[in-house]
Write an enzyme that holds these catalytic residues in place. Structure first.
Site, PDB file in Angstrom:
ATOM      1  N   THR A 138       0.825  -1.203   0.000  1.00 25.00           N
ATOM      2  CA  THR A 138       0.000   0.000   0.000  1.00 25.00           C
ATOM      3  C   THR A 138       0.861   1.255   0.000  1.00 25.00           C
ATOM      4  O   THR A 138       1.694   1.456   0.891  1.00 25.00           O
ATOM      5  CB  THR A 138      -0.943   0.012   1.215  1.00 25.00           C
ATOM      6  OG1 THR A 138      -1.827  -1.107   1.119  1.00 25.00           O
ATOM      7  CG2 THR A 138      -1.764   1.295   1.252  1.00 25.00           C
ATOM      8  N   LYS A 163      -1.106  -0.640  -4.276  1.00 22.65           N
ATOM      9  CA  LYS A 163      -2.390   0.031  -4.053  1.00 22.65           C
ATOM     10  C   LYS A 163      -2.148   1.403  -3.453  1.00 22.65           C
ATOM     11  O   LYS A 163      -1.547   1.521  -2.377  1.00 22.65           O
ATOM     12  CB  LYS A 163      -3.283  -0.805  -3.130  1.00 22.65           C
ATOM     13  CG  LYS A 163      -4.679  -0.216  -2.973  1.00 22.65           C
ATOM     14  CD  LYS A 163      -5.587  -1.134  -2.143  1.00 22.65           C
ATOM     15  CE  LYS A 163      -5.311  -1.007  -0.668  1.00 22.65           C
ATOM     16  NZ  LYS A 163      -6.311  -1.748   0.138  1.00 22.65           N
ATOM     17  N   LYS A 165      -3.347   4.758  -1.623  1.00 26.00           N
ATOM     18  CA  LYS A 165      -4.389   5.412  -0.841  1.00 26.00           C
ATOM     19  C   LYS A 165      -4.619   6.793  -1.447  1.00 26.00           C
ATOM     20  O   LYS A 165      -3.679   7.582  -1.623  1.00 26.00           O
ATOM     21  CB  LYS A 165      -3.969   5.538   0.624  1.00 26.00           C
ATOM     22  CG  LYS A 165      -3.827   4.200   1.338  1.00 26.00           C
ATOM     23  CD  LYS A 165      -5.169   3.517   1.530  1.00 26.00           C
ATOM     24  CE  LYS A 165      -5.012   2.250   2.356  1.00 26.00           C
ATOM     25  NZ  LYS A 165      -6.308   1.582   2.613  1.00 26.00           N
ATOM     26  N   ASP A 194      -7.495   3.222  -3.389  1.00 26.55           N
ATOM     27  CA  ASP A 194      -8.426   3.045  -2.267  1.00 26.55           C
ATOM     28  C   ASP A 194      -8.699   4.397  -1.630  1.00 26.55           C
ATOM     29  O   ASP A 194      -7.783   5.038  -1.122  1.00 26.55           O
ATOM     30  CB  ASP A 194      -7.813   2.087  -1.247  1.00 26.55           C
ATOM     31  CG  ASP A 194      -8.709   1.846  -0.038  1.00 26.55           C
ATOM     32  OD1 ASP A 194      -9.871   2.310  -0.038  1.00 26.55           O
ATOM     33  OD2 ASP A 194      -8.246   1.184   0.906  1.00 26.55           O
ATOM     34  N   GLU A 220     -11.225   0.997  -4.661  1.00 22.31           N
ATOM     35  CA  GLU A 220     -11.770   0.499  -3.394  1.00 22.31           C
ATOM     36  C   GLU A 220     -12.533   1.575  -2.634  1.00 22.31           C
ATOM     37  O   GLU A 220     -12.044   2.695  -2.474  1.00 22.31           O
ATOM     38  CB  GLU A 220     -10.625  -0.044  -2.531  1.00 22.31           C
ATOM     39  CG  GLU A 220     -11.092  -0.687  -1.232  1.00 22.31           C
ATOM     40  CD  GLU A 220      -9.943  -1.351  -0.484  1.00 22.31           C
ATOM     41  OE1 GLU A 220     -10.165  -1.791   0.657  1.00 22.31           O
ATOM     42  OE2 GLU A 220      -8.825  -1.434  -1.041  1.00 22.31           O
ATOM     43  N   ASP A 245     -15.160  -2.427   0.805  1.00 22.28           N
ATOM     44  CA  ASP A 245     -14.464  -2.806   2.035  1.00 22.28           C
ATOM     45  C   ASP A 245     -15.343  -2.461   3.228  1.00 22.28           C
ATOM     46  O   ASP A 245     -16.023  -3.304   3.792  1.00 22.28           O
ATOM     47  CB  ASP A 245     -13.113  -2.110   2.112  1.00 22.28           C
ATOM     48  CG  ASP A 245     -12.322  -2.486   3.360  1.00 22.28           C
ATOM     49  OD1 ASP A 245     -12.750  -3.407   4.086  1.00 22.28           O
ATOM     50  OD2 ASP A 245     -11.271  -1.875   3.626  1.00 22.28           O
ATOM     51  N   LYS A 269     -11.491  -9.405   5.366  1.00 19.27           N
ATOM     52  CA  LYS A 269     -10.558  -9.118   6.450  1.00 19.27           C
ATOM     53  C   LYS A 269     -10.974  -9.937   7.665  1.00 19.27           C
ATOM     54  O   LYS A 269     -12.134  -9.871   8.102  1.00 19.27           O
ATOM     55  CB  LYS A 269     -10.569  -7.625   6.808  1.00 19.27           C
ATOM     56  CG  LYS A 269     -10.048  -6.735   5.686  1.00 19.27           C
ATOM     57  CD  LYS A 269     -10.027  -5.274   6.091  1.00 19.27           C
ATOM     58  CE  LYS A 269      -9.434  -4.412   4.970  1.00 19.27           C
ATOM     59  NZ  LYS A 269      -9.415  -2.977   5.327  1.00 19.27           N
TER      60      LYS A 269
END
Length: 376
Positions: A138, A163, A165, A194, A220, A245, A269
């Site tokens: 991330t 990924k 943020k 995300d 996401e 998520d 998760k």
């Protein structure tokens, strides 16, 4: 064997330092704060579990610790660890929410049973389908130049999934980062983004269409978790797959999400769903609806990552990788006796009994900020 009796338990709050702040659409994180549960059975084995909450996502470490130590302890001591589902049903009746505390309890029960019987958690929950899963890193450092250095290092070690943020700064900053990574690595990396609920519904489709030329693997949770209609509208309007998520915590929410076509992918998760078995149920619902699943994580040590690794090893629906990178690439240290097993860009599933690796009690003691007393 008919009984594996839990004779004792200990609950600790720990804090592990990290290499850099990670920024998200819903807040910043500058340390890994978890609860570690230790269960001792009459077999002489110890089971370990971890609760890894995030206050803006699910709750606090203090709430998880209190749920375990005060409310669940009377029902755990003396319980038969082989009756795991009975114990987990008790936990649901006794404490509302606190999914991370329940995940830690289930994890520790599976660990102690696995060690006692000589079976891995993967074997206890259905048997593995794969021995390794590609890992995603991330990109969330507000100092992007530092992230580019980390990406280069990880790329050299076989990591191909990154990924970003997004939404914690302005739109131009997000576009700049995507452009820089694509220009540097071309189509040799799988890029995802995300927002952690960071977009307003009124702006989301317009902003996300700007992102699509970067050939993203998924987008996401662009909007707040409760705005299901916005998520469904976004999924229908853009070509890039949308992943839910925060909008999908449990099997019931997964069912509603599939009925509304809320998203193309669900992030699984262990912490969010309240354990491995509930996450498997979410995956089964996703699979029946032709929705993809991905191995997500919270801010975890290698202990919780081990549970996630066993989960994804069993799932036929996992085809997008996992993000179990925290102890290897984000934390300054870990609480396992050996490094969490990432090699050549993939997480390799441990084969030993229980979780497959052991907790380093010296490191656990080093990072403990509070050991909860046994209630009188």
């Amino acid at each position: 064997m008919r009984h594996i009796t839990i004779k004792d338990m200990r609950v600790r709050i720990i804090q592990v330092p990290v290499k850099a702040t990670h920024s998200h659409g819903s807040g910043d994180v500058s340390a890994i704060g978890s609860v570690v549960l230790e269960l001792t059975a009459d077999s002489g084995h110890t089971g370990w579990g971890e609760a890894s909450p995030w206050p803006v996502f699910t709750g606090t470490a203090e709430a998880s610790a209190t749920a375990l130590n005060t409310h669940l302890r009377p029902h755990i001591i003396g319980a038969n660890a082989l009756r795991r589902e009975q114990i987990m049903a008790m936990a649901d009746r006794t404490v509302v929410r606190c999914s991370e505390a329940k995940a830690a309890l289930e994890m520790a029960l599976l660990d102690v049973v696995g060690k006692t019987l000589g079976l891995s958690i993967g074997q206890l929950i259905g048997g593995r389908r794969r021995d390794s899963v590609p890992v995603s890193f991330t990109v969330a450092n507000p100092v992007f130049e530092e992230d580019m250095e980390i990406i280069a290092h990880l790329h050299g070690n076989g990591v191909r999934i990154f990924k970003l943020k997004t939404g914690f700064r302005d739109h131009a900053f997000d576009l700049m980062r995507l452009e820089k990574i694509r220009d540097t690595y071309g189509d040799g990396v799988d890029l995802r983004i995300d927002y952690n609920q960071g977009l307003k519904a009124v702006d989301a489709i317009r902003i996300l269409r700007d992102m699509e030329p970067f050939r993203l693997g998924f987008i996401e949770q662009p909007t707040p978790r409760d705005n299901l209609e916005a998520m469904a509208a976004i999924s229908a309007a853009i070509d890039t797959p949308v992943m839910a998520d925060e909008s999908v915590f449990n099997p019931r929410e997964a069912l509603v999400a599939t009925q509304m076509r809320l998203a193309d992918i669900f992030s699984l998760k262990v912490m969010k769903s309240g354990g491995i078995v509930r996450a498997q149920e979410i995956a089964a619902i996703a699979g029946a609806a032709d929705v993809g699943v991905y191995g997500g994580c919270m801010f975890e040590t290698g202990l919780a990552h081990l549970a996630g690794a066993h989960l994804v090893s069993t799932l036929p629906e996992i085809d997008l990788g996992c993000e179990f990178y925290m102890p290897s690439f984000y934390a300054k240290d870990d609480i396992l006796t050996e490094p969490f097993p990432i090699r050549n860009g993939s997480v390799h599933i441990p084969e030993g009994p229980g979780l497959g690796m052991e907790v380093d009690t010296d490191k656990l003691e080093k990072y403990t900020v509070e050991t909860l007393p046994v209630p009188e």
